[in-house]
Design an enzyme around this catalytic site. Sequence first.
Site, mmCIF file in Angstrom:
data_model
loop_
_atom_site.group_PDB
_atom_site.id
_atom_site.type_symbol
_atom_site.label_atom_id
_atom_site.label_comp_id
_atom_site.label_asym_id
_atom_site.label_seq_id
_atom_site.Cartn_x
_atom_site.Cartn_y
_atom_site.Cartn_z
ATOM 1 N N SER A 193 0.841 -1.187 0.000
ATOM 2 C CA SER A 193 0.000 0.000 0.000
ATOM 3 C C SER A 193 0.885 1.249 0.000
ATOM 4 O O SER A 193 1.775 1.362 -0.835
ATOM 5 C CB SER A 193 -0.962 -0.046 1.188
ATOM 6 N N GLU A 316 -8.915 -5.173 -4.795
ATOM 7 C CA GLU A 316 -8.328 -4.162 -3.911
ATOM 8 C C GLU A 316 -9.371 -3.311 -3.186
ATOM 9 O O GLU A 316 -9.243 -3.029 -2.001
ATOM 10 C CB GLU A 316 -7.413 -3.228 -4.724
ATOM 11 N N HIS A 417 -7.719 -5.531 -0.518
ATOM 12 C CA HIS A 417 -6.493 -4.809 -0.187
ATOM 13 C C HIS A 417 -5.925 -5.315 1.129
ATOM 14 O O HIS A 417 -6.652 -5.466 2.117
ATOM 15 C CB HIS A 417 -6.810 -3.317 -0.090
#
Length: 513
Positions: A193, A316, A417
Amino acid sequence: MSDQTCRVQIPDGEVIGHPDGAVYSWKGIPYAAATDGEYRFRAPRPVEPWSKPLDCRSFGALAPQGLDNPVPMDPNLPMSEDCLSVNVWAPEPGGTPRPVMVWIHGGAYSLGSAAQTVYDGRNLAELGDLVIVTVNYRIGAFGFLDLSSFSTEDTVFETNVGLRDQIAALEWVQRCIARFGGDTSNVTVFGESSGGASVTTLMTSPAAEGLFQKAIVQSAPATSVYGQDRAALVAARFLELVDITPDRVHELKTMDFARLVTAGDTLCYEIPTKVPGTLGLAPVVDGDIVPRYPVAAFKKGFAHRIPLIIGTNHDEASIFRLMKSPLMPVTSETVSEMFRAIANDHSDLPAFRVAEIMSAYPDRSKTAGALAMSRDAGFRMPTLWIADAHSRYAPVWMYRFDHATPMLKAARIGAGHATELPYVFGNFGTLNRDPTFWLGGRKAAMAVSARVMRRWVAFARHGVPATMDGAKHWPLYADPTRSMLVIDAQDTVVSDPDTALRAAWGDRVLGFS
Protein backbone atom coordinates in the site's frame (compact mmCIF):
# COMPACT_ATOMS: atom_id res chain seq x y z
CA MET A 1 18.76 -22.55 20.31
CA SER A 2 20.23 -21.41 23.60
CA ASP A 3 17.98 -19.44 25.96
CA GLN A 4 20.76 -16.88 26.23
CA THR A 5 20.43 -13.39 24.83
CA CYS A 6 22.43 -12.25 21.82
CA ARG A 7 24.45 -9.08 22.28
CA VAL A 8 25.44 -7.05 19.23
CA GLN A 9 27.68 -4.00 19.24
CA ILE A 10 26.64 -1.40 16.69
CA PRO A 11 28.23 2.05 16.25
CA ASP A 12 25.58 3.65 18.48
CA GLY A 13 25.93 1.20 21.37
CA GLU A 14 25.27 -2.37 22.43
CA VAL A 15 21.85 -3.95 21.76
CA ILE A 16 20.53 -7.08 23.46
CA GLY A 17 18.43 -9.48 21.39
CA HIS A 18 16.22 -12.26 22.69
CA PRO A 19 15.45 -15.77 21.40
CA ASP A 20 12.43 -15.87 19.10
CA GLY A 21 11.86 -19.37 17.76
CA ALA A 22 14.95 -20.40 15.80
CA VAL A 23 16.17 -16.80 15.47
CA TYR A 24 16.75 -13.76 17.66
CA SER A 25 14.85 -10.51 17.66
CA TRP A 26 15.98 -7.01 18.53
CA LYS A 27 13.03 -4.64 18.84
CA GLY A 28 12.89 -0.88 19.13
CA ILE A 29 16.46 -0.02 18.08
CA PRO A 30 16.65 3.77 17.56
CA TYR A 31 18.00 4.78 14.15
CA ALA A 32 17.46 8.53 14.59
CA ALA A 33 16.84 11.03 17.37
CA ALA A 34 13.50 12.24 18.73
CA THR A 35 11.58 14.56 16.40
CA ASP A 36 9.71 16.83 18.79
CA GLY A 37 10.02 20.55 19.47
CA GLU A 38 12.44 22.35 17.17
CA TYR A 39 12.92 19.14 15.19
CA ARG A 40 9.25 18.68 14.37
CA PHE A 41 8.65 18.68 10.58
CA ARG A 42 12.42 18.49 10.02
CA ALA A 43 14.70 15.85 8.55
CA PRO A 44 15.76 13.11 10.99
CA ARG A 45 18.91 13.68 13.04
CA PRO A 46 21.52 11.10 14.11
CA VAL A 47 20.67 9.27 17.29
CA GLU A 48 22.68 9.99 20.42
CA PRO A 49 24.89 6.96 21.22
CA TRP A 50 24.07 5.11 24.43
CA SER A 51 26.61 3.89 26.96
CA LYS A 52 24.62 1.15 28.69
CA PRO A 53 23.42 -1.95 26.78
CA LEU A 54 19.96 -1.43 25.29
CA ASP A 55 17.56 -4.27 26.07
CA CYS A 56 15.59 -4.75 22.84
CA ARG A 57 12.80 -6.90 24.21
CA SER A 58 9.92 -4.55 23.30
CA PHE A 59 8.88 -2.53 20.28
CA GLY A 60 9.53 1.19 20.21
CA ALA A 61 6.87 3.86 20.50
CA LEU A 62 4.11 4.23 17.93
CA ALA A 63 4.41 7.18 15.58
CA PRO A 64 1.77 9.80 16.48
CA GLN A 65 -1.57 8.89 14.86
CA GLY A 66 -5.23 8.56 15.67
CA LEU A 67 -6.21 5.19 17.06
CA ASP A 68 -9.82 5.28 15.86
CA ASN A 69 -9.01 3.21 12.78
CA PRO A 70 -9.26 -0.45 11.70
CA VAL A 71 -5.55 -1.20 12.16
CA PRO A 72 -5.07 -3.32 15.32
CA MET A 73 -2.42 -1.80 17.60
CA ASP A 74 -0.94 -3.00 20.85
CA PRO A 75 -2.68 -0.79 23.47
CA ASN A 76 0.35 -1.16 25.75
CA LEU A 77 2.71 0.59 23.33
CA PRO A 78 3.32 4.26 24.06
CA MET A 79 2.88 6.92 21.38
CA SER A 80 5.67 9.43 21.04
CA GLU A 81 7.59 11.66 18.66
CA ASP A 82 10.62 9.64 19.70
CA CYS A 83 9.40 6.91 17.36
CA LEU A 84 12.17 6.35 14.79
CA SER A 85 13.17 2.76 15.43
CA VAL A 86 13.80 -0.50 13.61
CA ASN A 87 13.19 -4.13 14.55
CA VAL A 88 15.50 -6.95 13.48
CA TRP A 89 14.98 -10.70 13.26
CA ALA A 90 18.03 -12.79 12.41
CA PRO A 91 19.78 -16.08 13.09
CA GLU A 92 22.73 -15.85 15.41
CA PRO A 93 25.28 -13.63 13.64
CA GLY A 94 28.23 -15.42 12.10
CA GLY A 95 29.36 -17.18 8.96
CA THR A 96 28.53 -16.00 5.46
CA PRO A 97 26.62 -12.69 5.45
CA ARG A 98 22.91 -13.22 4.94
CA PRO A 99 20.49 -11.39 2.60
CA VAL A 100 18.51 -8.57 4.20
CA MET A 101 14.84 -7.71 3.69
CA VAL A 102 13.62 -4.28 4.87
CA TRP A 103 9.86 -3.83 5.33
CA ILE A 104 8.06 -0.47 4.99
CA HIS A 105 4.52 -0.70 6.37
CA GLY A 106 1.46 0.83 4.74
CA GLY A 107 -1.53 2.76 6.03
CA ALA A 108 -2.40 5.62 3.63
CA TYR A 109 0.73 7.44 4.88
CA SER A 110 -1.30 8.20 8.01
CA LEU A 111 -1.60 5.10 10.19
CA GLY A 112 0.12 1.84 11.04
CA SER A 113 3.30 0.69 12.72
CA ALA A 114 6.18 -1.71 12.31
CA ALA A 115 4.95 -3.26 15.57
CA GLN A 116 1.77 -4.68 14.00
CA THR A 117 1.68 -8.42 14.67
CA VAL A 118 1.17 -9.30 11.01
CA TYR A 119 4.63 -7.84 10.27
CA ASP A 120 6.48 -10.07 12.73
CA GLY A 121 9.60 -11.13 10.83
CA ARG A 122 10.35 -14.39 12.62
CA ASN A 123 8.85 -16.77 10.04
CA LEU A 124 10.55 -15.16 7.06
CA ALA A 125 13.90 -15.02 8.86
CA GLU A 126 13.64 -18.70 9.81
CA LEU A 127 12.49 -19.86 6.39
CA GLY A 128 15.05 -17.93 4.40
CA ASP A 129 17.97 -17.92 6.82
CA LEU A 130 18.10 -14.17 6.35
CA VAL A 131 17.82 -10.88 8.22
CA ILE A 132 14.46 -9.09 8.42
CA VAL A 133 14.22 -5.39 9.33
CA THR A 134 10.93 -3.54 9.86
CA VAL A 135 10.91 0.26 9.94
CA ASN A 136 8.95 2.74 12.02
CA TYR A 137 8.74 6.18 10.43
CA ARG A 138 6.73 9.36 10.84
CA ILE A 139 3.26 9.27 9.31
CA GLY A 140 0.25 11.58 9.01
CA ALA A 141 0.88 15.29 9.44
CA PHE A 142 4.21 14.60 11.16
CA GLY A 143 5.61 12.73 8.15
CA PHE A 144 3.69 13.71 5.03
CA LEU A 145 2.41 17.26 5.51
CA ASP A 146 4.49 19.69 3.44
CA LEU A 147 4.65 22.94 5.37
CA SER A 148 7.65 24.26 3.42
CA SER A 149 5.53 26.96 1.75
CA PHE A 150 5.14 28.52 5.22
CA SER A 151 8.83 28.38 6.19
CA THR A 152 10.40 31.54 7.57
CA GLU A 153 13.97 32.48 8.46
CA ASP A 154 13.30 31.47 12.04
CA THR A 155 11.02 28.48 11.44
CA VAL A 156 12.10 26.05 8.75
CA PHE A 157 9.93 23.17 7.57
CA GLU A 158 11.35 20.44 5.37
CA THR A 159 9.67 18.33 2.73
CA ASN A 160 8.88 14.61 2.73
CA VAL A 161 10.18 13.97 6.23
CA GLY A 162 8.51 10.53 6.34
CA LEU A 163 10.49 9.51 3.26
CA ARG A 164 13.61 11.05 4.80
CA ASP A 165 13.01 8.80 7.82
CA GLN A 166 12.84 5.75 5.57
CA ILE A 167 16.10 6.77 3.88
CA ALA A 168 17.72 7.26 7.29
CA ALA A 169 16.60 3.74 8.25
CA LEU A 170 18.13 2.34 5.05
CA GLU A 171 21.34 4.22 5.85
CA TRP A 172 21.21 2.60 9.30
CA VAL A 173 20.99 -0.79 7.57
CA GLN A 174 24.09 0.00 5.53
CA ARG A 175 25.90 1.15 8.66
CA CYS A 176 24.81 -1.50 11.15
CA ILE A 177 23.23 -4.61 9.68
CA ALA A 178 26.52 -6.42 9.09
CA ARG A 179 26.82 -6.65 12.90
CA PHE A 180 23.63 -8.77 12.83
CA GLY A 181 25.04 -11.01 10.11
CA GLY A 182 23.43 -9.13 7.21
CA ASP A 183 24.91 -8.50 3.77
CA THR A 184 24.82 -4.78 2.97
CA SER A 185 25.29 -5.55 -0.72
CA ASN A 186 22.15 -7.72 -0.84
CA VAL A 187 19.28 -5.63 0.56
CA THR A 188 15.71 -6.00 -0.67
CA VAL A 189 13.18 -3.32 0.27
CA PHE A 190 9.55 -4.40 0.29
CA GLY A 191 6.30 -2.74 1.25
CA GLU A 192 2.53 -2.74 0.79
CA SER A 193 0.00 0.00 0.00
CA SER A 194 1.56 3.36 0.93
CA GLY A 195 4.59 1.33 2.01
CA GLY A 196 4.76 -0.11 -1.52
CA ALA A 197 4.33 3.37 -3.00
CA SER A 198 7.12 4.53 -0.70
CA VAL A 199 9.29 1.88 -2.36
CA THR A 200 8.43 3.03 -5.89
CA THR A 201 9.11 6.61 -4.84
CA LEU A 202 12.44 5.69 -3.23
CA MET A 203 13.35 3.90 -6.46
CA THR A 204 13.24 7.31 -8.16
CA SER A 205 14.97 9.26 -5.37
CA PRO A 206 18.66 10.12 -5.83
CA ALA A 207 19.01 10.17 -2.03
CA ALA A 208 18.14 6.46 -1.87
CA GLU A 209 20.39 5.28 -4.69
CA GLY A 210 22.64 2.40 -3.67
CA LEU A 211 20.85 1.78 -0.36
CA PHE A 212 19.04 -1.32 -1.69
CA GLN A 213 19.58 -3.70 -4.57
CA LYS A 214 16.12 -5.22 -5.12
CA ALA A 215 12.50 -4.24 -4.47
CA ILE A 216 9.11 -5.87 -3.93
CA VAL A 217 6.05 -3.63 -4.33
CA GLN A 218 2.64 -4.84 -3.15
CA SER A 219 -0.55 -2.92 -4.02
CA ALA A 220 1.05 0.50 -4.37
CA PRO A 221 -0.99 3.65 -5.04
CA ALA A 222 2.06 4.88 -6.93
CA THR A 223 0.37 7.89 -8.53
CA SER A 224 -0.65 9.34 -5.16
CA VAL A 225 2.26 11.77 -5.16
CA TYR A 226 1.38 15.43 -5.55
CA GLY A 227 2.79 18.78 -6.62
CA GLN A 228 3.83 21.62 -4.35
CA ASP A 229 0.87 23.84 -5.26
CA ARG A 230 -1.54 21.20 -4.02
CA ALA A 231 0.68 20.60 -0.96
CA ALA A 232 0.50 24.31 -0.10
CA LEU A 233 -3.31 24.21 -0.17
CA VAL A 234 -3.32 21.18 2.13
CA ALA A 235 -0.89 22.93 4.49
CA ALA A 236 -3.11 26.03 4.55
CA ARG A 237 -6.11 23.89 5.47
CA PHE A 238 -4.03 22.28 8.23
CA LEU A 239 -3.28 25.72 9.70
CA GLU A 240 -7.02 26.44 9.67
CA LEU A 241 -7.71 23.20 11.53
CA VAL A 242 -5.21 24.03 14.28
CA ASP A 243 -6.37 27.69 14.30
CA ILE A 244 -3.02 29.24 13.47
CA THR A 245 -2.36 32.08 11.04
CA PRO A 246 0.75 31.98 8.81
CA ASP A 247 2.53 34.58 10.95
CA ARG A 248 2.27 32.19 13.93
CA VAL A 249 3.62 29.02 12.31
CA HIS A 250 6.38 28.87 14.91
CA GLU A 251 3.70 27.77 17.39
CA LEU A 252 3.49 24.40 15.60
CA LYS A 253 6.79 23.51 17.23
CA THR A 254 5.36 23.70 20.74
CA MET A 255 1.74 22.72 20.14
CA ASP A 256 0.52 19.55 21.86
CA PHE A 257 1.05 16.69 19.44
CA ALA A 258 -2.44 15.31 20.09
CA ARG A 259 -3.90 18.46 18.55
CA LEU A 260 -1.74 17.99 15.48
CA VAL A 261 -2.78 14.35 15.27
CA THR A 262 -6.46 15.34 15.27
CA ALA A 263 -5.93 17.87 12.47
CA GLY A 264 -3.92 15.34 10.46
CA ASP A 265 -6.65 12.74 10.85
CA THR A 266 -9.21 15.26 9.64
CA LEU A 267 -7.15 15.91 6.50
CA CYS A 268 -6.66 12.19 5.96
CA TYR A 269 -10.41 11.66 5.54
CA GLU A 270 -11.68 15.10 4.53
CA ILE A 271 -9.64 15.47 1.34
CA PRO A 272 -10.55 12.11 -0.28
CA THR A 273 -14.17 12.83 0.63
CA LYS A 274 -14.04 16.15 -1.24
CA VAL A 275 -11.85 14.88 -4.09
CA PRO A 276 -12.43 11.11 -4.46
CA GLY A 277 -9.41 9.13 -5.56
CA THR A 278 -6.86 11.33 -3.81
CA LEU A 279 -5.05 10.98 -0.49
CA GLY A 280 -4.96 13.73 2.08
CA LEU A 281 -1.32 13.30 3.05
CA ALA A 282 1.28 11.85 0.70
CA PRO A 283 4.75 12.46 -0.77
CA VAL A 284 5.33 15.70 -2.65
CA VAL A 285 7.44 16.38 -5.74
CA ASP A 286 9.93 18.72 -4.09
CA GLY A 287 12.84 18.67 -6.57
CA ASP A 288 15.00 17.10 -3.87
CA ILE A 289 13.99 13.83 -2.23
CA VAL A 290 11.32 13.40 -4.93
CA PRO A 291 12.62 15.17 -8.05
CA ARG A 292 9.88 13.92 -10.41
CA TYR A 293 6.49 12.25 -10.29
CA PRO A 294 7.54 8.62 -9.75
CA VAL A 295 5.50 7.07 -12.58
CA ALA A 296 6.89 9.65 -15.01
CA ALA A 297 10.41 8.94 -13.72
CA PHE A 298 9.94 5.22 -14.38
CA LYS A 299 8.66 5.93 -17.88
CA LYS A 300 11.70 8.07 -18.67
CA GLY A 301 14.16 5.52 -17.28
CA PHE A 302 15.15 7.57 -14.23
CA ALA A 303 14.34 4.87 -11.65
CA HIS A 304 17.14 2.86 -10.06
CA ARG A 305 17.67 -0.07 -12.39
CA ILE A 306 17.23 -2.92 -9.96
CA PRO A 307 15.19 -6.16 -10.09
CA LEU A 308 11.55 -5.66 -9.13
CA ILE A 309 8.57 -7.79 -8.11
CA ILE A 310 5.36 -5.79 -8.38
CA GLY A 311 1.67 -6.65 -8.26
CA THR A 312 -1.83 -6.02 -6.97
CA ASN A 313 -4.73 -7.93 -5.44
CA HIS A 314 -7.75 -8.98 -7.47
CA ASP A 315 -10.28 -7.11 -5.33
CA GLU A 316 -8.33 -4.16 -3.91
CA ALA A 317 -11.31 -1.86 -3.35
CA SER A 318 -13.65 -4.31 -1.60
CA ILE A 319 -12.29 -3.74 1.88
CA PHE A 320 -12.89 0.02 1.59
CA ARG A 321 -16.52 -0.65 0.70
CA LEU A 322 -16.86 -2.93 3.72
CA MET A 323 -15.35 -0.34 6.06
CA LYS A 324 -17.24 2.54 4.42
CA SER A 325 -13.87 4.25 4.15
CA PRO A 326 -13.55 7.40 2.01
CA LEU A 327 -9.92 6.53 1.22
CA MET A 328 -11.12 4.97 -2.02
CA PRO A 329 -14.24 5.82 -4.06
CA VAL A 330 -16.46 2.72 -4.09
CA THR A 331 -19.80 3.92 -5.48
CA SER A 332 -20.71 4.87 -9.04
CA GLU A 333 -21.26 8.46 -7.85
CA THR A 334 -17.87 8.88 -6.18
CA VAL A 335 -16.08 7.11 -9.05
CA SER A 336 -17.73 9.50 -11.49
CA GLU A 337 -16.58 12.40 -9.29
CA MET A 338 -13.04 11.00 -9.46
CA PHE A 339 -13.09 10.96 -13.25
CA ARG A 340 -14.54 14.47 -13.42
CA ALA A 341 -11.68 15.64 -11.20
CA ILE A 342 -9.16 13.89 -13.46
CA ALA A 343 -10.62 15.62 -16.51
CA ASN A 344 -10.66 19.02 -14.78
CA ASP A 345 -7.10 18.68 -13.55
CA HIS A 346 -5.65 17.62 -16.90
CA SER A 347 -6.66 19.83 -19.79
CA ASP A 348 -4.53 17.63 -22.10
CA LEU A 349 -6.89 14.72 -21.43
CA PRO A 350 -9.75 14.98 -23.93
CA ALA A 351 -13.27 14.18 -22.78
CA PHE A 352 -13.51 11.32 -25.26
CA ARG A 353 -10.57 9.62 -23.54
CA VAL A 354 -12.39 9.70 -20.20
CA ALA A 355 -15.47 8.31 -21.93
CA GLU A 356 -13.37 5.60 -23.54
CA ILE A 357 -11.98 4.53 -20.18
CA MET A 358 -15.41 4.44 -18.57
CA SER A 359 -16.83 2.45 -21.48
CA ALA A 360 -14.33 -0.32 -20.67
CA TYR A 361 -16.48 -1.02 -17.60
CA PRO A 362 -19.94 -2.01 -18.88
CA ASP A 363 -21.28 -2.47 -15.34
CA ARG A 364 -19.88 0.85 -14.10
CA SER A 365 -23.26 1.94 -12.70
CA LYS A 366 -23.26 -1.08 -10.41
CA THR A 367 -21.15 -1.76 -7.32
CA ALA A 368 -18.90 -4.29 -9.02
CA GLY A 369 -18.09 -1.90 -11.85
CA ALA A 370 -17.42 0.99 -9.49
CA LEU A 371 -15.09 -1.17 -7.40
CA ALA A 372 -13.22 -2.29 -10.52
CA MET A 373 -12.76 1.27 -11.77
CA SER A 374 -11.56 2.42 -8.37
CA ARG A 375 -9.17 -0.53 -8.09
CA ASP A 376 -7.71 0.12 -11.52
CA ALA A 377 -7.32 3.88 -11.04
CA GLY A 378 -5.72 3.50 -7.63
CA PHE A 379 -3.64 0.36 -7.99
CA ARG A 380 -3.72 -1.76 -11.14
CA MET A 381 -2.99 0.85 -13.81
CA PRO A 382 -0.14 2.57 -11.89
CA THR A 383 1.33 -0.90 -11.34
CA LEU A 384 1.06 -1.76 -15.04
CA TRP A 385 2.60 1.56 -16.04
CA ILE A 386 5.57 0.99 -13.74
CA ALA A 387 6.02 -2.65 -14.80
CA ASP A 388 5.92 -1.74 -18.50
CA ALA A 389 8.39 1.10 -18.05
CA HIS A 390 10.82 -0.61 -15.69
CA SER A 391 10.91 -3.84 -17.71
CA ARG A 392 12.77 -1.94 -20.42
CA TYR A 393 15.68 -1.35 -18.06
CA ALA A 394 15.70 -4.10 -15.41
CA PRO A 395 14.14 -7.51 -14.63
CA VAL A 396 10.47 -7.31 -13.57
CA TRP A 397 8.19 -10.03 -12.26
CA MET A 398 4.51 -9.16 -12.03
CA TYR A 399 1.80 -10.92 -10.02
CA ARG A 400 -1.89 -10.72 -9.23
CA PHE A 401 -2.97 -12.10 -5.87
CA ASP A 402 -6.34 -13.84 -6.29
CA HIS A 403 -6.54 -16.19 -3.33
CA ALA A 404 -9.37 -15.76 -0.84
CA THR A 405 -10.74 -18.07 1.84
CA PRO A 406 -14.40 -19.17 1.72
CA MET A 407 -15.27 -16.64 4.43
CA LEU A 408 -13.68 -13.72 2.58
CA LYS A 409 -15.53 -14.75 -0.58
CA ALA A 410 -18.81 -15.02 1.30
CA ALA A 411 -18.26 -11.56 2.78
CA ARG A 412 -17.64 -10.20 -0.75
CA ILE A 413 -14.13 -9.13 0.22
CA GLY A 414 -12.31 -11.71 -1.90
CA ALA A 415 -8.65 -10.90 -2.40
CA GLY A 416 -9.09 -7.43 -0.96
CA HIS A 417 -6.49 -4.81 -0.19
CA ALA A 418 -3.90 -6.05 2.33
CA THR A 419 -5.32 -9.59 2.44
CA GLU A 420 -2.02 -10.93 1.06
CA LEU A 421 -0.05 -9.68 4.07
CA PRO A 422 -0.45 -12.77 6.31
CA TYR A 423 0.56 -14.93 3.33
CA VAL A 424 3.79 -12.95 2.86
CA PHE A 425 4.81 -13.06 6.52
CA GLY A 426 3.24 -16.42 7.42
CA ASN A 427 1.29 -14.70 10.20
CA PHE A 428 -2.42 -15.56 10.29
CA GLY A 429 -4.84 -14.79 13.12
CA THR A 430 -3.35 -11.38 13.96
CA LEU A 431 -6.66 -9.49 13.97
CA ASN A 432 -8.47 -9.12 17.26
CA ARG A 433 -11.37 -11.19 15.94
CA ASP A 434 -10.10 -12.74 12.74
CA PRO A 435 -12.88 -14.22 10.56
CA THR A 436 -10.53 -15.50 7.83
CA PHE A 437 -11.07 -19.21 8.48
CA TRP A 438 -14.59 -19.20 9.93
CA LEU A 439 -15.75 -21.21 6.90
CA GLY A 440 -12.55 -23.25 6.54
CA GLY A 441 -9.80 -22.90 3.98
CA ARG A 442 -6.83 -22.94 6.36
CA LYS A 443 -4.96 -25.80 4.65
CA ALA A 444 -5.18 -24.18 1.22
CA ALA A 445 -4.13 -20.80 2.63
CA MET A 446 -1.11 -22.33 4.34
CA ALA A 447 -0.01 -23.87 1.03
CA VAL A 448 -0.40 -20.55 -0.79
CA SER A 449 1.50 -18.75 1.96
CA ALA A 450 4.35 -21.27 1.80
CA ARG A 451 4.76 -20.64 -1.94
CA VAL A 452 4.58 -16.86 -1.60
CA MET A 453 7.13 -16.84 1.21
CA ARG A 454 9.52 -19.10 -0.71
CA ARG A 455 9.26 -16.88 -3.79
CA TRP A 456 9.89 -13.68 -1.79
CA VAL A 457 12.82 -15.28 0.03
CA ALA A 458 14.32 -16.68 -3.18
CA PHE A 459 14.12 -13.24 -4.76
CA ALA A 460 15.83 -11.67 -1.75
CA ARG A 461 18.53 -14.33 -1.75
CA HIS A 462 19.15 -14.88 -5.47
CA GLY A 463 17.34 -12.12 -7.34
CA VAL A 464 14.94 -14.61 -8.96
CA PRO A 465 11.57 -15.67 -7.39
CA ALA A 466 12.02 -19.39 -8.08
CA THR A 467 10.83 -21.80 -5.39
CA MET A 468 12.94 -24.79 -6.54
CA ASP A 469 10.22 -27.18 -5.33
CA GLY A 470 8.23 -27.82 -8.48
CA ALA A 471 5.95 -24.77 -8.16
CA LYS A 472 4.88 -22.96 -11.32
CA HIS A 473 7.73 -21.20 -13.11
CA TRP A 474 7.32 -17.42 -12.89
CA PRO A 475 8.59 -15.83 -16.12
CA LEU A 476 9.76 -12.27 -16.50
CA TYR A 477 7.25 -9.55 -17.33
CA ALA A 478 8.26 -8.06 -20.67
CA ASP A 479 6.74 -6.87 -23.92
CA PRO A 480 5.08 -8.48 -25.85
CA THR A 481 4.05 -11.44 -23.65
CA ARG A 482 3.69 -9.49 -20.39
CA SER A 483 3.54 -12.71 -18.38
CA MET A 484 1.86 -12.44 -14.99
CA LEU A 485 1.77 -14.93 -12.12
CA VAL A 486 -1.76 -15.35 -10.76
CA ILE A 487 -1.43 -16.49 -7.15
CA ASP A 488 -4.28 -18.72 -6.03
CA ALA A 489 -4.85 -22.23 -4.70
CA GLN A 490 -2.89 -23.26 -7.80
CA ASP A 491 -0.58 -20.67 -9.31
CA THR A 492 -0.99 -20.00 -13.03
CA VAL A 493 0.82 -17.86 -15.57
CA VAL A 494 -1.23 -15.72 -17.94
CA SER A 495 -0.05 -13.58 -20.84
CA ASP A 496 -1.06 -9.93 -20.87
CA PRO A 497 -4.39 -10.33 -19.04
CA ASP A 498 -4.95 -6.56 -18.99
CA THR A 499 -4.69 -5.88 -22.74
CA ALA A 500 -8.11 -4.25 -22.97
CA LEU A 501 -7.56 -2.14 -19.86
CA ARG A 502 -4.20 -0.89 -21.07
CA ALA A 503 -5.74 0.02 -24.41
CA ALA A 504 -8.62 1.88 -22.75
CA TRP A 505 -6.53 3.76 -20.20
CA GLY A 506 -3.55 4.46 -22.45
CA ASP A 507 -0.54 6.12 -20.87
CA ARG A 508 -1.57 9.78 -20.70
CA VAL A 509 -4.12 9.42 -17.93
CA LEU A 510 -3.50 11.46 -14.75
CA GLY A 511 -0.88 13.52 -16.57
CA PHE A 512 1.87 10.90 -16.46
CA SER A 513 2.89 11.13 -20.12
